[in-house]
Design an enzyme around this catalytic site. Structure first.
Site, PDB file in Angstrom:
ATOM      1  N   ASP A   1      -6.336   2.805   6.432  1.00  0.00           N
ATOM      2  CA  ASP A   1      -5.072   2.304   6.971  1.00  0.00           C
ATOM      3  C   ASP A   1      -5.362   1.053   7.808  1.00  0.00           C
ATOM      4  O   ASP A   1      -6.345   1.017   8.550  1.00  0.00           O
ATOM      5  CB  ASP A   1      -4.405   3.383   7.831  1.00  0.00           C
ATOM      6  CG  ASP A   1      -2.971   3.072   8.168  1.00  0.00           C
ATOM      7  OD1 ASP A   1      -2.743   2.091   8.918  1.00  0.00           O
ATOM      8  OD2 ASP A   1      -2.075   3.789   7.703  1.00  0.00           O
TER       9      ASP A   1
ATOM     10  N   HIS B   1       2.754   8.222  -0.437  1.00  0.00           N
ATOM     11  CA  HIS B   1       1.388   8.221   0.078  1.00  0.00           C
ATOM     12  C   HIS B   1       1.258   9.272   1.166  1.00  0.00           C
ATOM     13  O   HIS B   1       2.239   9.721   1.746  1.00  0.00           O
ATOM     14  CB  HIS B   1       0.988   6.837   0.607  1.00  0.00           C
ATOM     15  CG  HIS B   1       1.846   6.320   1.714  1.00  0.00           C
ATOM     16  ND1 HIS B   1       3.108   5.795   1.512  1.00  0.00           N
ATOM     17  CD2 HIS B   1       1.627   6.235   3.047  1.00  0.00           C
ATOM     18  CE1 HIS B   1       3.621   5.423   2.666  1.00  0.00           C
ATOM     19  NE2 HIS B   1       2.739   5.683   3.629  1.00  0.00           N
TER      20      HIS B   1
END
Length: 115
Positions: A31, A101
């Site tokens: 991320d 996701h």
């Protein structure tokens, strides 16, 4: 691939991402705004905008997401301390990229409620 989808572009290699795993169905990358020492996004290659858009045919894929999350947590060394797998559906829940996701978070104590 959906042309305007950020995650489709990362999966296709058109936009760089720090990929830590990829197979025929799933891609995992770091991320860009981590919320924990370990923060990975587990993303199906198949473009599904939200949890609400999943079909019955996608059930096995979602099972693979959770099996992969457990395997990665073990490999990265944070499974035993605990980890969290999160899916946000729609803007009110914090979804900002319209491609299904799952966030895999670990390496710190998680609190409840989460947000």
């Amino acid at each position: 691939m959906t042309d305007n989808c950020l995650f489709c572009k990362i999966i296709a290699g058109a936009i760089p991402g720090k990929i830590v795993h990829q197979d025929e169905e799933l891609v995992v990358f770091e991320d860009i705004a981590p919320q924990a020492p370990f923060h990975y996004l587990i993303v199906p290659r198949k473009h599904i905008p939200t949890t609400l858009d999943m079909a019955e045919v996608d059930e096995a894929l979602i099972g693979r997401v959770f099996r992969l999350a457990a395997r990665l947590a073990r490999q990265m060394g944070f499974a035993e301390e605990g980890f969290r797998v999160v899916n946000n559906c729609n803007a009110g829940a914090g979804q900002t990229v319209w491609h299904l996701h799952f966030h895999l978070l670990g390496g710190r104590k998680m609190t409840w409620p989460p947000g």
